[in-house]
Design a protein around this motif. Structure first.
Motif, PDB file in Angstrom:
ATOM      1  N   TYR A   1       0.845  -1.203   0.000  1.00 23.51           N
ATOM      2  CA  TYR A   1       0.000   0.000   0.000  1.00 23.51           C
ATOM      3  C   TYR A   1       0.879   1.250   0.000  1.00 23.51           C
ATOM      4  CZ  TYR A   1      -3.587   3.329   1.319  1.00 23.51           C
ATOM      5  OH  TYR A   1      -4.440   4.406   1.343  1.00 23.51           O
ATOM      6  N   ARG A   2       1.915   1.223   0.816  1.00 27.19           N
ATOM      7  CA  ARG A   2       2.802   2.390   0.853  1.00 27.19           C
ATOM      8  C   ARG A   2       3.570   2.534  -0.456  1.00 27.19           C
ATOM      9  NH1 ARG A   2       0.114   5.314   4.072  1.00 27.19           N
ATOM     10  NH2 ARG A   2       0.240   4.810   6.268  1.00 27.19           N
ATOM     11  N   LEU A   3       3.872   1.415  -1.110  1.00 29.03           N
ATOM     12  CA  LEU A   3       4.585   1.499  -2.386  1.00 29.03           C
ATOM     13  C   LEU A   3       3.683   2.033  -3.489  1.00 29.03           C
ATOM     14  CD1 LEU A   3       6.633  -1.826  -2.728  1.00 29.03           C
ATOM     15  CD2 LEU A   3       7.566   0.470  -2.754  1.00 29.03           C
ATOM     16  N   THR A   4       2.452   1.524  -3.557  1.00 30.73           N
ATOM     17  CA  THR A   4       1.610   1.837  -4.708  1.00 30.73           C
ATOM     18  C   THR A   4       0.696   3.033  -4.465  1.00 30.73           C
ATOM     19  OG1 THR A   4      -0.172   0.379  -3.959  1.00 30.73           O
ATOM     20  CG2 THR A   4       1.516  -0.606  -5.371  1.00 30.73           C
ATOM     21  N   GLY A   5       0.315   3.239  -3.216  1.00 31.60           N
ATOM     22  CA  GLY A   5      -0.547   4.385  -2.914  1.00 31.60           C
ATOM     23  C   GLY A   5      -2.023   4.117  -3.106  1.00 31.60           C
ATOM     24  N   SER A   6      -2.410   2.884  -3.418  1.00 31.00           N
ATOM     25  CA  SER A   6      -3.853   2.622  -3.529  1.00 31.00           C
ATOM     26  C   SER A   6      -4.151   1.210  -3.052  1.00 31.00           C
ATOM     27  CB  SER A   6      -4.335   2.818  -4.962  1.00 31.00           C
ATOM     28  OG  SER A   6      -4.500   1.602  -5.626  1.00 31.00           O
ATOM     29  N   ALA A   7      -5.337   1.058  -2.466  1.00 31.80           N
ATOM     30  CA  ALA A   7      -5.690  -0.240  -1.880  1.00 31.80           C
ATOM     31  C   ALA A   7      -5.811  -1.317  -2.948  1.00 31.80           C
ATOM     32  CB  ALA A   7      -7.005  -0.104  -1.116  1.00 31.80           C
ATOM     33  N   ALA A   8      -6.426  -0.966  -4.079  1.00 34.46           N
ATOM     34  CA  ALA A   8      -6.634  -1.979  -5.121  1.00 34.46           C
ATOM     35  C   ALA A   8      -5.293  -2.436  -5.691  1.00 34.46           C
ATOM     36  CB  ALA A   8      -7.523  -1.420  -6.218  1.00 34.46           C
ATOM     37  N   ASP A   9      -4.408  -1.475  -5.991  1.00 36.68           N
ATOM     38  CA  ASP A   9      -3.094  -1.848  -6.523  1.00 36.68           C
ATOM     39  C   ASP A   9      -2.282  -2.619  -5.492  1.00 36.68           C
ATOM     40  OD1 ASP A   9      -3.561  -0.697  -8.951  1.00 36.68           O
ATOM     41  OD2 ASP A   9      -2.638   1.215  -8.452  1.00 36.68           O
ATOM     42  N   ALA A  10      -2.445  -2.231  -4.226  1.00 37.47           N
ATOM     43  CA  ALA A  10      -1.706  -2.935  -3.167  1.00 37.47           C
ATOM     44  C   ALA A  10      -2.169  -4.373  -3.068  1.00 37.47           C
ATOM     45  CB  ALA A  10      -1.901  -2.220  -1.831  1.00 37.47           C
TER      46      ALA A  10
ATOM     47  N   GLN B   1      12.337  11.340  15.402  1.00 42.84           N
ATOM     48  CA  GLN B   1      11.445  11.574  14.258  1.00 42.84           C
ATOM     49  C   GLN B   1      11.311  10.303  13.417  1.00 42.84           C
ATOM     50  OE1 GLN B   1      12.729  14.951  12.000  1.00 42.84           O
ATOM     51  NE2 GLN B   1      12.392  16.383  13.672  1.00 42.84           N
ATOM     52  N   ASP B   2      12.403   9.572  13.290  1.00 42.95           N
ATOM     53  CA  ASP B   2      12.359   8.335  12.502  1.00 42.95           C
ATOM     54  C   ASP B   2      11.415   7.318  13.125  1.00 42.95           C
ATOM     55  OD1 ASP B   2      14.012   9.195  10.542  1.00 42.95           O
ATOM     56  OD2 ASP B   2      15.806   8.153  11.256  1.00 42.95           O
ATOM     57  N   VAL B   3      11.435   7.226  14.437  1.00 43.06           N
ATOM     58  CA  VAL B   3      10.540   6.285  15.125  1.00 43.06           C
ATOM     59  C   VAL B   3       9.089   6.645  14.804  1.00 43.06           C
ATOM     60  CG1 VAL B   3       9.712   5.547  17.400  1.00 43.06           C
ATOM     61  CG2 VAL B   3      12.166   5.735  16.961  1.00 43.06           C
ATOM     62  N   GLU B   4       8.777   7.929  14.851  1.00 42.91           N
ATOM     63  CA  GLU B   4       7.403   8.370  14.597  1.00 42.91           C
ATOM     64  C   GLU B   4       7.024   8.150  13.131  1.00 42.91           C
ATOM     65  OE1 GLU B   4       3.641  10.089  15.248  1.00 42.91           O
ATOM     66  OE2 GLU B   4       5.077   8.972  16.449  1.00 42.91           O
ATOM     67  N   LEU B   5       7.943   8.460  12.219  1.00 36.76           N
ATOM     68  CA  LEU B   5       7.644   8.252  10.792  1.00 36.76           C
ATOM     69  C   LEU B   5       7.451   6.769  10.489  1.00 36.76           C
ATOM     70  CD1 LEU B   5      10.025  10.804   9.038  1.00 36.76           C
ATOM     71  CD2 LEU B   5       7.542  10.764   8.919  1.00 36.76           C
ATOM     72  N   ALA B   6       8.276   5.925  11.097  1.00 32.35           N
ATOM     73  CA  ALA B   6       8.140   4.474  10.871  1.00 32.35           C
ATOM     74  C   ALA B   6       6.775   4.002  11.364  1.00 32.35           C
ATOM     75  CB  ALA B   6       9.261   3.720  11.584  1.00 32.35           C
ATOM     76  N   ARG B   7       6.366   4.523  12.522  1.00 35.89           N
ATOM     77  CA  ARG B   7       5.068   4.116  13.074  1.00 35.89           C
ATOM     78  C   ARG B   7       3.933   4.542  12.130  1.00 35.89           C
ATOM     79  NH1 ARG B   7       0.809   5.883  15.653  1.00 35.89           N
ATOM     80  NH2 ARG B   7       1.448   8.057  15.559  1.00 35.89           N
ATOM     81  N   LEU B   8       4.010   5.779  11.629  1.00 32.56           N
ATOM     82  CA  LEU B   8       2.965   6.257  10.712  1.00 32.56           C
ATOM     83  C   LEU B   8       2.935   5.436   9.427  1.00 32.56           C
ATOM     84  CD1 LEU B   8       3.283  10.147  10.961  1.00 32.56           C
ATOM     85  CD2 LEU B   8       1.378   8.735  11.706  1.00 32.56           C
ATOM     86  N   LEU B   9       4.129   5.131   8.907  1.00 29.91           N
ATOM     87  CA  LEU B   9       4.185   4.383   7.648  1.00 29.91           C
ATOM     88  C   LEU B   9       3.603   2.981   7.800  1.00 29.91           C
ATOM     89  CD1 LEU B   9       7.672   5.417   6.270  1.00 29.91           C
ATOM     90  CD2 LEU B   9       5.517   5.638   5.069  1.00 29.91           C
ATOM     91  N   GLN B  10       3.757   2.422   8.978  1.00 33.32           N
ATOM     92  CA  GLN B  10       3.281   1.048   9.165  1.00 33.32           C
ATOM     93  C   GLN B  10       1.811   1.001   9.579  1.00 33.32           C
ATOM     94  OE1 GLN B  10       5.966  -1.658  11.020  1.00 33.32           O
ATOM     95  NE2 GLN B  10       7.740  -0.484  10.381  1.00 33.32           N
ATOM     96  N   THR B  11       1.224   2.182   9.761  1.00 32.96           N
ATOM     97  CA  THR B  11      -0.197   2.207  10.127  1.00 32.96           C
ATOM     98  C   THR B  11      -1.037   2.286   8.857  1.00 32.96           C
ATOM     99  OG1 THR B  11       0.407   3.394  12.133  1.00 32.96           O
ATOM    100  CG2 THR B  11      -1.919   3.420  11.521  1.00 32.96           C
ATOM    101  N   VAL B  12      -1.529   1.142   8.452  1.00 33.01           N
ATOM    102  CA  VAL B  12      -2.396   1.052   7.270  1.00 33.01           C
ATOM    103  C   VAL B  12      -3.589   0.190   7.680  1.00 33.01           C
ATOM    104  CG1 VAL B  12      -2.582   0.125   4.918  1.00 33.01           C
ATOM    105  CG2 VAL B  12      -0.465   1.225   5.655  1.00 33.01           C
ATOM    106  N   PRO B  13      -4.811   0.626   7.382  1.00 40.26           N
ATOM    107  CA  PRO B  13      -5.966  -0.197   7.777  1.00 40.26           C
ATOM    108  C   PRO B  13      -5.870  -1.584   7.147  1.00 40.26           C
ATOM    109  CG  PRO B  13      -6.680   1.924   6.895  1.00 40.26           C
ATOM    110  CD  PRO B  13      -5.212   1.838   6.668  1.00 40.26           C
ATOM    111  N   PRO B  14      -6.226  -2.634   7.908  1.00 36.94           N
ATOM    112  CA  PRO B  14      -6.123  -3.986   7.345  1.00 36.94           C
ATOM    113  C   PRO B  14      -7.097  -4.167   6.184  1.00 36.94           C
ATOM    114  CG  PRO B  14      -7.195  -4.038   9.493  1.00 36.94           C
ATOM    115  CD  PRO B  14      -6.719  -2.635   9.286  1.00 36.94           C
ATOM    116  N   ARG B  15      -6.742  -5.026   5.288  1.00 34.23           N
ATOM    117  CA  ARG B  15      -7.580  -5.332   4.119  1.00 34.23           C
ATOM    118  C   ARG B  15      -8.406  -6.573   4.457  1.00 34.23           C
ATOM    119  NH1 ARG B  15      -9.024  -2.832  -0.732  1.00 34.23           N
ATOM    120  NH2 ARG B  15      -8.894  -4.235  -2.495  1.00 34.23           N
ATOM    121  N   LEU B  16      -9.697  -6.386   4.588  1.00 35.49           N
ATOM    122  CA  LEU B  16     -10.537  -7.502   5.018  1.00 35.49           C
ATOM    123  C   LEU B  16     -10.639  -8.575   3.934  1.00 35.49           C
ATOM    124  CD1 LEU B  16     -13.415  -5.543   6.774  1.00 35.49           C
ATOM    125  CD2 LEU B  16     -11.490  -6.727   7.818  1.00 35.49           C
TER     126      LEU B  16
END
Lengths: 173, 291
Positions: free
Chosen positions: A26-35, B52-67
């Motif tokens: 998701y972080r690489l592509t920027g979209s859920a569908a592409d991810a 700052q890196d710790v905070e950026l890493a945390r933000l980057l890894q926060t992605v809603p799960p894909r059901l």
């Protein structure tokens, strides 16, 4: 669902790492569908090359490596995975109405990531997501350490500036 | 080309080195330590960057799960493995850094099993051919019986159907609204539009066909005057597990889509909208007050 024909080790890998790979994609592509596409392709490639997995404990980083290579190959072929400008993401942002601040921050950071070049994005994710050292990044991408340091420091600076700018803009509204 | 640590500017060393990684004998780390000793103010800059890196890493890894992601991957892998030919593997997508001899114990066992299985295939094919020649009629009869029984007793679960609808909806967004206008080309009579959908003055509806879980479906693409988009998937299928009224909150959400399902007699409806729960709710008539 056809699950019976999938070897148990693969099924375990999917259950354990699918969401990790998806987040990375998701972080690489920027979209859920592409991810999701990228995640599925990653596991397909992993199944075909499972004999190359040296140690199941390193499966996560192995899968990230496959995902990254798939992403770069796609881009070189010029198909799919178009990073879209903010306007096209309005619908996705609407989902954030309910207001989890982490998700909002996540979108800010995604917009900042989308504005970077593919190479910068890849190098940043290796650093932040895979927690790879500059030396490991150089080895995996096959580029000199000095080049890694130059690209990584510029990418970090660019990301930080964009996140800060977006945060300020957000707080001005 | 080897780089001399002395050639690397301060800020690059500060950005790229983490205190906990690598050996203190690393020439770049030694160089940074030497510069910090000479200019102690660099130490606080380095600390701040690490925070700052710790905070950026945390933000980057926060992605809603894909059901439903795991189920869809396993399903696709199952399909691909069934249709795959036994010859060769596609190395074009393997990690560049993987060594040919890099085969570990865990994976080796699996790879060994797979190789053994391939060798067994031709023997099994001959045996299976012989047996099936003798028993073709019996097996055919049993197969037909099992197939009919499965059709009768094993309808897909709501979640399986919903996952597939979510996938179709997201993957065919390019086709959204390109079907036949309902006003000039009515859909098939069996695909009745749901009375639970809320339409506004200026809403537009087109319809097209799709296949969902091996069943033909009619898809109504609805664009509301606000520009919000949603598709109503209509399946003529008796699915007793579906509720008899649309849920007010979506039962399935991906990062782009909200989806709910219900049935009206023997018609199953799945509403997929682009957006969150509020958008989903705007596509439904408000629930009736309880009297």
């Amino acid at each position: 669902m056809g699950e019976g024909s999938v070897p148990p080790l693969i099924e375990q890998l999917v259950k354990r790492y699918a969401q990790d790979v998806y987040r990375y994609a998701y972080r690489l592509t920027g979209s859920a569908a592409d991810a999701e596409d990228l995640t599925q392709e990653t596991f397909l490639a992993a199944v075909k090359n499972i004999h190359q997995l040296a140690n199941p404990e390193s499966a996560r980083s192995w899968l990230f490596t496959i995902a990254r290579n798939q992403f770069l190959v796609r881009h070189r072929r010029g198909r799919g995975t178009v990073v879209r400008p903010l306007g096209d993401q309005a619908e996705e942002i609407m989902v954030l109405e309910s207001g989890d601040s982490d998700e909002v921050d996540g979108e800010l950071i995604q917009n900042a990531l989308n504005a970077l070049s593919d190479e910068q994005r890849v190098i940043l994710l290796m650093f932040y997501f895979e927690e790879a050292s500059y030396r490991e990044i150089a080895e995996q991408l096959g580029i000199p350490i000095g080049t890694v340091m130059s690209r990584l420091s510029r990418a970090k600076e660019a990301l930080r500036k964009k996140v800060l700018a977006a945060t300020r803009q957000d707080s001005d509204l | 080309m080897d780089w001399d640590p002395k050639d690397i500017p301060d800020w690059q060393l500060l950005e790229c080195l983490r205190p906990h990684e690598g050996s203190p004998k690393d020439p770049f780390m030694e160089e940074l330590q030497r510069r910090i000793a000479a200019h102690p103010e660099l130490a606080s800059v380095w600390r701040e960057l690490q925070q700052q890196d710790v905070e950026l890493a945390r933000l980057l890894q926060t992605v809603p799960p894909r059901l439903g992601l795991e189920e869809r991957i396993i399903s696709r892998l199952g399909t691909e493995l069934r249709i795959a030919t036994p010859s060769g593997s596609d190395d074009a997508t393997t990690p560049d850094n993987v060594q040919p001899g890099w085969v570990g114990d865990g994976a080796r066992a699996l790879a060994g099993d797979q190789l053994h299985a391939k060798r067994q295939i031709s023997r099994r094919v001959w045996i299976a051919a012989g047996v099936s020649a003798i028993c073709a009629s019996v097996l055919g009869g049993v197969g037909l019986w099992l197939w009919r029984r499965r059709r009768r007793t094993g309808p897909p679960s709501p979640v399986e159907i919903a996952n597939e609808v979510a996938r179709i909806f997201e993957q065919t967004l390019d086709e959204f609204g390109t079907g036949q206008p309902v006003s000039s080309h009515p859909p098939p009579a069996h695909a009745r539009f749901s009375r639970e959908i809320r339409l506004y003055l200026g809403s537009t509806i087109t319809w097209r066909q799709a296949t969902v879980a091996s069943n033909r479906a009619v898809v109504f693409d609805i664009t509301q005057p606000s520009g919000e988009r949603g598709s109503l998937f209509v399946l003529t299928l008796n699915l007793p597990d579906f509720p008899s009224f649309p849920p007010y909150f979506p039962q399935l959400q991906t990062s782009r889509t909200s989806l709910g399902w219900w049935r009206e007699s023997d018609i199953a409806y799945l509403l997929a909208v682009l957006g969150g729960p509020r958008v989903y709710q705007r596509f439904l008539k408000p629930p009736s007050p309880i009297t």
